[in-house]
Write a protein that holds these residues in place. Structure first.
Motif, PDB file in Angstrom:
ATOM      1  N   ALA A 213      -9.107 -11.973 -16.137  1.00 12.50           N
ATOM      2  CA  ALA A 213     -10.169 -12.933 -16.452  1.00 12.50           C
ATOM      3  C   ALA A 213     -11.232 -12.345 -17.369  1.00 12.50           C
ATOM      4  N   TYR A 214     -11.606 -11.070 -17.145  1.00  6.45           N
ATOM      5  CA  TYR A 214     -12.766 -10.514 -17.844  1.00  6.45           C
ATOM      6  C   TYR A 214     -12.490  -9.211 -18.587  1.00  6.45           C
ATOM      7  N   ASP A 215     -11.222  -8.820 -18.680  1.00  6.01           N
ATOM      8  CA  ASP A 215     -10.837  -7.658 -19.481  1.00  6.01           C
ATOM      9  C   ASP A 215     -11.326  -6.337 -18.877  1.00  6.01           C
ATOM     10  N   LEU A 216     -11.375  -6.252 -17.554  1.00  8.57           N
ATOM     11  CA  LEU A 216     -11.612  -4.951 -16.914  1.00  8.57           C
ATOM     12  C   LEU A 216     -10.429  -4.035 -17.209  1.00  8.57           C
ATOM     13  N   GLY A 217     -10.693  -2.720 -17.189  1.00 14.38           N
ATOM     14  CA  GLY A 217      -9.646  -1.771 -17.529  1.00 14.38           C
ATOM     15  C   GLY A 217      -8.725  -1.455 -16.365  1.00 14.38           C
ATOM     16  N   TRP A 218      -7.413  -1.442 -16.623  1.00 13.54           N
ATOM     17  CA  TRP A 218      -6.406  -1.088 -15.617  1.00 13.54           C
ATOM     18  C   TRP A 218      -5.188  -0.517 -16.328  1.00 13.54           C
ATOM     19  N   LYS A 219      -4.793   0.690 -15.966  1.00 10.92           N
ATOM     20  CA  LYS A 219      -3.633   1.322 -16.592  1.00 10.92           C
ATOM     21  C   LYS A 219      -2.982   2.265 -15.591  1.00 10.92           C
ATOM     22  N   VAL A 220      -1.663   2.215 -15.502  1.00 12.56           N
ATOM     23  CA  VAL A 220      -0.910   3.104 -14.622  1.00 12.56           C
ATOM     24  C   VAL A 220       0.058   3.914 -15.489  1.00 12.56           C
ATOM     25  N   ASP A 221      -0.082   5.225 -15.481  1.00 18.76           N
ATOM     26  CA  ASP A 221       0.765   6.121 -16.260  1.00 18.76           C
ATOM     27  C   ASP A 221       1.607   6.974 -15.315  1.00 18.76           C
ATOM     28  N   GLU A 222       2.917   6.883 -15.446  1.00 22.23           N
ATOM     29  CA  GLU A 222       3.805   7.750 -14.683  1.00 22.23           C
ATOM     30  C   GLU A 222       3.876   9.121 -15.357  1.00 22.23           C
ATOM     31  N   ARG A 223       3.855  10.164 -14.541  1.00 23.86           N
ATOM     32  CA  ARG A 223       3.823  11.521 -15.083  1.00 23.86           C
ATOM     33  C   ARG A 223       4.905  12.366 -14.408  1.00 23.86           C
ATOM     34  N   LYS A 224       5.657  13.090 -15.242  1.00 21.32           N
ATOM     35  CA  LYS A 224       6.733  13.918 -14.706  1.00 21.32           C
ATOM     36  C   LYS A 224       6.193  15.140 -13.973  1.00 21.32           C
ATOM     37  N   SER A 225       5.074  15.669 -14.443  1.00 22.70           N
ATOM     38  CA  SER A 225       4.517  16.878 -13.836  1.00 22.70           C
ATOM     39  C   SER A 225       3.017  16.717 -13.651  1.00 22.70           C
ATOM     40  N   VAL A 226       2.578  16.836 -12.414  1.00 16.94           N
ATOM     41  CA  VAL A 226       1.163  16.731 -12.072  1.00 16.94           C
ATOM     42  C   VAL A 226       0.760  17.971 -11.267  1.00 16.94           C
ATOM     43  N   ASN A 227      -0.358  18.558 -11.607  1.00 17.54           N
ATOM     44  CA  ASN A 227      -0.886  19.703 -10.872  1.00 17.54           C
ATOM     45  C   ASN A 227      -2.256  19.342 -10.304  1.00 17.54           C
ATOM     46  N   LEU A 228      -2.360  19.286  -8.998  1.00 17.23           N
ATOM     47  CA  LEU A 228      -3.626  18.984  -8.338  1.00 17.23           C
ATOM     48  C   LEU A 228      -4.225  20.263  -7.793  1.00 17.23           C
ATOM     49  N   PRO A 229      -5.495  20.531  -8.079  1.00 19.20           N
ATOM     50  CA  PRO A 229      -6.138  21.726  -7.521  1.00 19.20           C
ATOM     51  C   PRO A 229      -6.386  21.556  -6.038  1.00 19.20           C
ATOM     52  N   GLY A 230      -6.513  22.663  -5.334  1.00 26.26           N
ATOM     53  CA  GLY A 230      -6.909  22.594  -3.931  1.00 26.26           C
ATOM     54  C   GLY A 230      -8.382  22.229  -3.828  1.00 26.26           C
ATOM     55  N   TYR A 231      -8.736  21.568  -2.749  1.00 20.55           N
ATOM     56  CA  TYR A 231     -10.146  21.237  -2.517  1.00 20.55           C
ATOM     57  C   TYR A 231     -10.946  22.520  -2.369  1.00 20.55           C
TER      58      TYR A 231
END
Length: 244
Positions: A213-231
């Motif tokens: 309705a109002y052009d809010l942003g939404w995007k989903v990108d699939e990624r083969k390799s993701v590295n998340l840091p530890g908290y």
């Protein structure tokens, strides 16, 4: 001698002037002689928030370095012990260890400031219709957890069980640091299950109506390799009971 009498109307007028003077004095004393509504006051507040956010980031980095050093020392003293293996498993569950693998990134963004209704019959947007809200980010995070995510981060910070997603205006406050849109939520896990959880979330379906309705942003990108840091931050948990 004629007795002087004060009319009630005059007495009320004097009371109003006295009250106005008291309010003016209190306001002056509170502001220390400054204009409470000047732009410079708001700028100073914004600068203070940004400075505190930067300081918190530095403290997080310092705490992460100390924690890493403690972990190395603990493993050096007992590299193959049962306690060390158990600790490794608990760290993974708690989110303090790095996680790598396939996954996806969801990006949410505010609509353009001059956005208008994009769908016939939809009313013109109000200011609140054009910005990302706390419940929008929470909906994405909850859906990803439900989809079996092994780990999640928002922007550059890993989420744990005590993480709270809070928005003030159009800014995100996460674990003592401030962020502005666009917001990126990244998860490690099975991409098919994560996408399915996003598609089946009622809260996200509601958000997508505003996207259309109002052009809010939404995007989903699939990624083969993701590295998340530890908290790397502190944990304000006072009462806990281990599972298993």
């Amino acid at each position: 001698m004629t007795r002087l009498r004060i009319r009630p109307a005059r007495l009320a007028t004097l009371g109003v002037f006295a009250l106005a003077g008291l309010i003016f004095w209190i306001s002056f004393n509170t502001a220390h002689g400054t204009d409470l509504r000047t732009d410079s006051s708001m700028l100073r507040l914004s600068d203070l928030i940004q400075e505190r956010s930067r300081k918190n980031a530095e403290l997080d980095s310092s705490a992460a370095a100390v924690r890493s050093q403690v972990d190395r020392l603990a493993r050096r003293d007992s590299p193959d012990s049962t306690e060390t293996r158990k600790l490794t498993g608990l760290e993974k569950d708690a989110g303090t260890r790095k996680v790598s693998g396939g996954g996806l990134t969801v990006t949410l963004d505010d609509a353009p400031p001059n956005a208008t209704a994009q769908v016939p019959g939809v009313p013109e947007p109000q200011p609140n219709d054009l910005v990302i809200h706390q419940q929008d980010l929470q909906a994405v995070v909850n859906a990803l957890w439900k989809g079996g995510a092994e780990g999640i981060k928002i922007m550059d910070q890993r989420l744990i069980s005590t993480s709270a997603v809070r928005c003030v205006g159009n800014t995100l406050i996460l674990q003592g640091r401030v962020y502005s849109p666009p917001y990126k939520v990244t998860a490690v896990g099975d991409q098919e299950k994560l996408n399915k959880a996003l598609d089946e979330s009622p809260a996200i379906q509601n958000y997508l109506q505003y996207v259309d309705a109002y052009d809010l942003g939404w995007k989903v990108d699939e990624r083969k390799s993701v590295n998340l840091p530890g908290y790397s931050g502190t944990v304000d948990l006072r009462y806990a009971k281990p599972i298993g």
